[in-house]
Enzyme design. Sequence first.
Site, PDB file in Angstrom:
ATOM      1  CG  HIS A 115      -3.211 -11.256   0.589  1.00 41.33           C
ATOM      2  ND1 HIS A 115      -2.616 -10.113   1.049  1.00 41.33           N
ATOM      3  CD2 HIS A 115      -3.548 -11.022  -0.707  1.00 41.33           C
ATOM      4  CE1 HIS A 115      -2.598  -9.209   0.080  1.00 41.33           C
ATOM      5  NE2 HIS A 115      -3.150  -9.736  -0.994  1.00 41.33           N
ATOM      6  CB  CYS A 145      -0.675  -8.840  -2.969  1.00 46.34           C
ATOM      7  SG  CYS A 145      -1.879  -9.158  -4.279  1.00 46.34           S
TER       8      CYS A 145
END
Length: 488
Positions: A427, A330
Site C-alpha cells: 500500500h 492487497c
Amino acid sequence: MTKAIMIQGAGSNVGKSMIVAGLARAFANRGLSVAPFKPQNMSNNAAVTADGGEIGRAQALQALAARRAPHTDMNPVLLKPETDTGAQVILNGKRFATLRAADYGKAKSQLLPAVLQSFHRLCASADLVLVEGAGSPAEINLRRGDIANMGFAEAAGVPVVLIGDIDRGGVIAQIVGTRTILDPADTDRIKAFAINKFRGDPKLFDEGLRETVNRSGWPSLGVIPWFDQSWRLPAEDVLDIASAAGGGCKIAVPRLSRIANFDDLDPLSSEPDVEVQIIPPGRPLPGDATLVLIPGSKSTIADLGDFRANGWDIDLAAHIRRGGHVLGLCGGYQMLGRTIADPEGIEGSRTHVEGLGHLDIATVMKPEKRVTLTRATYTATGDPVEGYEIHLGDTDGPDCARAWLSVDGRPAGAASADGRVRGCYLHGLFTADAFRASFLAEFGAASRINFAADVEATLDALARHLEAHMDLDRLLQLAETPPGYSSS
C-alpha cells in the site's frame, strides 16, 4: 506544563479530523510541540507506525501536521469493521479481538486504562495534546462506558470544544440540542463551540450566531468558512475522494463493501491528467477505463462474493479482453488469483473459493498479520517506492516469477504473461512521485504534482485558514493541564 483540549462534534462528519490537523499545524507553526490523540477510531483506512502497529489514517495525517512521527499512542483503540455487526479491535497497534458490537460495549471499560496510559505518555512528550472525539456526545445511548467522547473527557479531565456543521443545515439545533440532552456534568466540560463549513457571507449568520450563544450559554470561537482545498488532503472516507473529470487516464475503482486502505487512491486522484472513478455497487465498471484498480479489503472472501454479485467479474473479464489493464492491491491482489483458502476460518467459516483467475497465484489465509513499513524498487525503472503492508495470508504461484517490485532484493508481487494484470501487497506506493510518473507514463498520462509537497502546502494553508477564522488564542487559553499530571 502540558495542556490538552478535546474537539468533539455535534454530529458525525462535521470536520473534526481536518480541524485537528489544521490546529496541529497552526500551533506547531507557533513553536509548540503538539501531539494528536483519538481514543477510539472506527476505520478500515489504517496507517502503519514505525513500531509495526496500526492507527487510523486520520491520526497519521494529524501527526504529519504536527511534524512528528505517527505512533500507536495517538490512536490506542482502532475498530476495523468486518461485518455490519462486528469489528476487529486493534489495541495499542495490535489485534486485540474480533467482537460483535454488543460485546464491544461490554469490553470498553477494560480498554479505558490502556487509553489513558497512551494519553499520558503523549502528554509527557508534548506541550499541547489535541484530542479528537468520535461521532457525537449527543449519542447519549452510548454514554455508559464511553471512551470516545465525554467518557474519555471525564476520565482524563479534559475540556471540550464542540464543532457544528452548518453545511448540512440545522446547526443551531445541533449546538443547542447537544446542550439540552447532555447531563449537566458533561455540558460543564464544554467550554466553547465553533461552526464549520460555512459557505457565503458570514455576516448573514450574525443573528443565528448570537442566538446560538444565548441559547447554549457557550461562547463562540468562530464561524469557519468552507476550506476549498480540503480535497487535496488524504481522504478519511472513500466517498470523500475527489478527482477531476475528463482526465486522459481513467481509473475505475469498484467500491467494495469492506474497502480498506484506500489511501492508495489519494495521489492518483490529485493528478490533473487522471480521473479516478469510484464505482458504487449496482453500477457496471466503465467500458472506457484505462485501468481497473481493485483496492484492499478487510474481508477479502466476502468482498469477492460481492464483486461477483455486482457483475463486476464479467465487466473485468471484458475489460481485459479489450486490452485493458488491471492492478490489484492487497485484498484486490488476492482476488485476482485462482484460489483463496481460509482453512482456519479467519474471515468467518473455513472455506476455499475460486478467485477471478486473472493471475496464476493462490492465497492461503493465516492468522499472523503482516504489519510493516516497506521500502521497495519498481524493477522496470529502478524507481524507489515506500509504503506499508497490512495483510493476512501468503500468496504464491507461477505469476510471482514475473514480480514487478523488489523488496530487500526479494521479488514481490505478480504479473500476467502479457503484463496487463498486476498485483502486490504494498500500500501507499503511489505517494512516490518518480514511481507514479513512470506508472502513469505507461498509459500515456503525465504526472504533474509533487504529492508530499502538495499535502504539506495544504496543511499550511489550512493552518492559516483557522488562524484567520477561529480564535486560536482563546482555544489555547481554554486548554487545561490534565489533573494529577505535570511536566517540567
